[in-house]
Design an enzyme around this catalytic site. Structure first.
Site, short mmCIF file in Angstrom:
data_model
loop_
_atom_site.label_atom_id
_atom_site.label_comp_id
_atom_site.label_asym_id
_atom_site.label_seq_id
_atom_site.Cartn_x
_atom_site.Cartn_y
_atom_site.Cartn_z
N SER A 143 0.86 -1.18 0.00
CA SER A 143 0.00 0.00 0.00
C SER A 143 0.89 1.23 0.00
CB SER A 143 -0.89 0.01 1.25
OG SER A 143 -1.53 1.26 1.43
N TYR A 156 -1.79 0.45 10.61
CA TYR A 156 -1.81 -0.05 9.23
C TYR A 156 -0.53 0.30 8.50
CZ TYR A 156 -3.61 -0.83 4.48
OH TYR A 156 -3.80 -1.26 3.19
#
Length: 258
Positions: A143, A156
């Site tokens: 990501s 995250y």
């Protein structure tokens, strides 16, 4: 399932997290590109339905229910193969958006287990099969969170940075082996479940993530990018590809029409 190195068109591609979103879209596109796809996820009904869809379209797919964080189950899964051509480590996800001061350690732990340890488990278990193929590819779907932090995202970000570092280090460690290591790092992707899962089913909070953004990325956009990278000539390694919608300049700067 495969007894020797084969042409790319008939190789096996294992896709984790294939029950929805990017994983499901990637499975469809790799199957259309000629791979025999193995769909893995915890939700057996979802991947079985997707396998039926892919097979009905004239391609080849099979479903295998698997929790990537269960090492014993992963090792058992790996025994089904002598060689594979592609491993797409897509299983992952985000939980919560709390600051470091109040973040839930259980959420942090779960994100790390899924995004990092799950990727480690599959990669370790299947790397010998990829090497045996004579022309293997490991894909890590990370990501943009793994490349730049933002407030409320530390758990995250930490997990996806771990996935990024895993890919980067693996590439250094196996150079000279017939296996490529590709990292695809998507930015804002609107899928049915990602933000909804992150906010524990709160649809209002999930929708605010994309509010005013005319064209966030779709699962198909990311899947097409993964398939393109995988199907480059064997000597071409797409080390890292960061993918964002035009409206997103960074993790913290997004154009919104409000």
């Amino acid at each position: 399932m495969a007894t020797a190195a084969q042409p790319a068109a008939s190789r096996i591609a294992v896709v984790t997290g294939a029950s929805s979103g990017i994983g499901a879209a990637t499975a469809r596109q790799l199957a259309a590109a000629g791979y025999r796809v193995v769909l893995t996820a915890r939700r057996k009904d979802r991947i079985e339905a997707l396998a039926e869809e892919i097979n009905a379209a004239g391609h080849q797919a099979m479903a295998y229910a698997l929790d990537v964080t269960d090492r014993a189950a992963v090792d058992e899964f790996a025994t089904a193969f002598q060689t594979i051509g592609v491993l797409v480590n897509n299983a992952g996800g985000a939980l919560g958006a709390d600051p470091v001061a109040t973040g839930d350690p259980a959420d942090w732990r779960q994100m790390y287990e899924t995004n990092v340890i799950g990727t480690l488990n599959l990669t370790q278990a299947l790397l010998p099969k990829l090497v045996a193929s004579g022309d293997g590819t490991v894909v890590v779907v990370s990501s943009t969170a793994g490349h730049g932090t933002y407030e409320g995202g530390a758990g995250y970000v930490a997990a996806k940075h771990g996935a990024h570092v895993l890919a980067e280090t693996l590439r250094l460690e196996i150079v000279g082996q017939p296996v490529r290591v590709i990292e695809i790092a998507p930015g804002m992707v609107k899928t049915d479940e990602f933000a909804l899962t992150r906010f524990s089913g709160d649809r209002e909070k999930a929708e605010k993530v994309y509010e005013g953004v005319a064209d966030p990325l779709t699962a198909d956009d990311v899947a097409e990018t993964i398939t393109w990278a995988v199907t480059r000539p064997s000597h071409v390694n797409v080390d890292l590809l960061i993918l964002r919608p035009r409206a997103q300049a960074s993790n913290t700067k997004v154009h919104r029409d409000l």
